[in-house]
Design a protein around this motif. Structure first.
Motif, PDB file in Angstrom:
ATOM      1  N   PRO A 113       0.791  -1.236   0.000  1.00  0.00           N
ATOM      2  CA  PRO A 113       0.000   0.000   0.000  1.00  0.00           C
ATOM      3  C   PRO A 113       0.820   1.281   0.000  1.00  0.00           C
ATOM      4  O   PRO A 113       0.331   2.330  -0.447  1.00  0.00           O
ATOM      5  N   SER A 114       2.059   1.233   0.474  1.00  0.00           N
ATOM      6  CA  SER A 114       2.870   2.445   0.526  1.00  0.00           C
ATOM      7  C   SER A 114       3.458   2.825  -0.821  1.00  0.00           C
ATOM      8  O   SER A 114       3.972   3.942  -0.989  1.00  0.00           O
ATOM      9  N   SER A 117       1.162   6.561  -5.282  1.00  0.00           N
ATOM     10  CA  SER A 117       0.691   7.885  -4.894  1.00  0.00           C
ATOM     11  C   SER A 117      -0.842   7.902  -4.950  1.00  0.00           C
ATOM     12  O   SER A 117      -1.464   6.952  -5.427  1.00  0.00           O
ATOM     13  N   ARG A 118      -1.438   8.978  -4.483  1.00  0.00           N
ATOM     14  CA  ARG A 118      -2.894   9.104  -4.601  1.00  0.00           C
ATOM     15  C   ARG A 118      -3.324   9.008  -6.063  1.00  0.00           C
ATOM     16  O   ARG A 118      -4.304   8.344  -6.389  1.00  0.00           O
ATOM     17  N   ASN A 162      -0.550  -1.852   6.049  1.00  0.00           N
ATOM     18  CA  ASN A 162      -0.936  -0.580   5.452  1.00  0.00           C
ATOM     19  C   ASN A 162      -0.402   0.544   6.342  1.00  0.00           C
ATOM     20  O   ASN A 162      -0.978   0.864   7.378  1.00  0.00           O
ATOM     21  N   THR A 163       0.706   1.122   5.915  1.00  0.00           N
ATOM     22  CA  THR A 163       1.357   2.163   6.715  1.00  0.00           C
ATOM     23  C   THR A 163       1.068   3.573   6.197  1.00  0.00           C
ATOM     24  O   THR A 163       1.717   4.533   6.618  1.00  0.00           O
ATOM     25  N   ARG A 164       0.106   3.708   5.321  1.00  0.00           N
ATOM     26  CA  ARG A 164      -0.220   5.023   4.777  1.00  0.00           C
ATOM     27  C   ARG A 164      -0.761   5.931   5.881  1.00  0.00           C
ATOM     28  O   ARG A 164      -1.408   5.479   6.832  1.00  0.00           O
ATOM     29  N   THR A 165      -0.530   7.215   5.721  1.00  0.00           N
ATOM     30  CA  THR A 165      -1.008   8.199   6.699  1.00  0.00           C
ATOM     31  C   THR A 165      -2.031   9.142   6.082  1.00  0.00           C
ATOM     32  O   THR A 165      -2.439  10.111   6.720  1.00  0.00           O
ATOM     33  N   ASP A 166      -2.467   8.853   4.848  1.00  0.00           N
ATOM     34  CA  ASP A 166      -3.473   9.694   4.212  1.00  0.00           C
ATOM     35  C   ASP A 166      -4.841   9.043   4.352  1.00  0.00           C
ATOM     36  O   ASP A 166      -5.068   8.221   5.246  1.00  0.00           O
ATOM     37  N   TYR A 168      -6.192   6.740   2.859  1.00  0.00           N
ATOM     38  CA  TYR A 168      -6.232   5.315   2.536  1.00  0.00           C
ATOM     39  C   TYR A 168      -5.554   4.450   3.611  1.00  0.00           C
ATOM     40  O   TYR A 168      -5.382   3.252   3.410  1.00  0.00           O
ATOM     41  N   GLY A 169      -5.192   5.036   4.732  1.00  0.00           N
ATOM     42  CA  GLY A 169      -4.560   4.271   5.794  1.00  0.00           C
ATOM     43  C   GLY A 169      -5.038   4.723   7.159  1.00  0.00           C
ATOM     44  O   GLY A 169      -5.701   5.756   7.313  1.00  0.00           O
ATOM     45  N   ARG A 175      -9.000   2.331   5.506  1.00  0.00           N
ATOM     46  CA  ARG A 175      -8.380   1.124   4.958  1.00  0.00           C
ATOM     47  C   ARG A 175      -9.287   0.410   3.960  1.00  0.00           C
ATOM     48  O   ARG A 175      -8.801  -0.335   3.105  1.00  0.00           O
TER      49      ARG A 175
END
Length: 343
Positions: A113-114, A117-118, A162-166, A168-169, A175
């Motif tokens: 997931p990282s 990009s968006r 899933n380490t995203r901070t936007d 999507y995480g 998630r």
């Protein structure tokens, strides 16, 4: 009393029984990902053998997609005719067929997931949409989104992977966002009556992975969106199967599938060591699970549906030995016998 051989419908799909061939890598596509005559024969045998619904092996949809040998693909419109011929072959034998769509990654790399990009996430969602539209034009009866077994889309549900901070995480709502956006894109392109199925992990069976919570939330939201069926699976592809700690030797994800059936109003398909008709019939009548999908048993017995109709007290002959994956000419069972009346 419900039986495995009831005639039912999943949306516009008309099924002659409740037995589903779960997506199974055959390793028989050509180098470009098109179906070969040998692969078409595999699907013909499954349909001729009485299978209620066939789900294709995982199919990629971008020209630079990461693929394993013999994996199907549908990256542009030039592939439609080859699939049209496959679908016609299956339909002549009386079975509907759904194309499973997957995004593993790009350029030989299996993504996490990282990685995207968006903008890339939005592009991938559109890729699912366009591939589903090609499948529809080729005559497929629906599509299934592969969000299981620890692959790219499945990892979005996992709180550790899933380490995203936007958007999507993090929290569950984020998630599951990507999966919901994909289904919305497909619906907008193919129409509300074209069946969309989702294969989803109940758990990755890693400590505190958060997948079960995300699965329940995703399934509830998918049902609200109009998804036609949910196939409940679990575990990660490179880990031992079945996952440790489950209390059953057969139909191992049954409790998770029963809960998804309880909280949603869409048909639930259970996969994972379905082997004995009496066990499946019991779950059908007590757990709210409507369908049962199998993979390796169909490699050994492509006519398993016909066999079980005549022999309801006999388990599948599959030994779960995985010798099928060790064959040099594809993912085939070395113990498979020719079909009775095989054409």
């Amino acid at each position: 009393m419900k039986t495995l051989f009831d005639e039912t419908c999943i949306g516009t799909l008309q099924l002659r029984n409740r037995l589903v061939r779960s997506a199974t890598w055959e390793a028989m596509a050509d180098d470009a990902g098109r179906p070969t005559p040998r692969l078409v024969r595999v699907y013909r045998d499954l349909a001729y053998g009485g299978t209620g619904l066939i789900i294709s092996s995982a199919t990629t949809f971008s020209g630079d997609a990461t693929r394993v040998p013999g994996m199907l693909a549908i990256p542009d419109d030039s592939y439609i005719q080859a699939y049209h011929e496959l679908v016609q072959t299956v339909h002549r034998e009386g079975a509907p067929i759904v194309m499973q769509l997957v995004f593993p990654g790009r350029n030989g790399v299996f993504w996490t997931p990282s990685d995207p990009s968006r903008d890339e996430i939005h592009s991938i969602a559109r890729g699912f949409r366009d591939a589903a539209f090609r499948a529809q034009r080729a005559g497929f009866d629906g599509v299934e989104i592969h969000a299981a077994h620890g692959y790219f889309l499945s990892q979005f549900l996992n709180d550790k992977r899933n380490t995203r901070t936007d958007e999507y995480g993090g929290i569950v709502r984020n998630r599951i966002r990507f999966l919901l956006e994909i289904t919305s894109e497909i619906q907008a392109r193919t129409g509300e009556t074209f069946p969309i199925l989702v294969k989803i992990n109940c758990s990755d069976f890693e400590e505190d992975d958060g997948v079960w919570e995300a699965c329940q939330s995703a399934c509830s939201k998918l049902a609200e969106q109009g998804i036609r069926a949910i196939e409940v699976s679990g575990g990660i592809s490179h880990m031992p199967f079945p996952p440790q700690g489950l209390p059953y030797e057969e139909s191992v994800f049954r409790d998770y599938a029963a809960e998804i059936a309880r909280i949603t109003d869409v048909p639930v398909i259970l996969v994972g060591l379905n082997r004995t008709p009496s066990v499946l019939t019991g779950l059908l009548n007590t757990a709210g699970i409507g369908y049962f999908s199998l993979s390796r048993p169909f490699l050994r017995q492509p006519d398993l549906a016909r066999y079980w109709r005549k022999n309801p007290d006999r388990p599948a002959e599959c030994l779960s030995c995985d010798a099928c994956r060790e064959q040099p000419d594809g993912n085939v069972c070395p113990f498979r016998k020719s079909l009775v009346g095989e054409k």
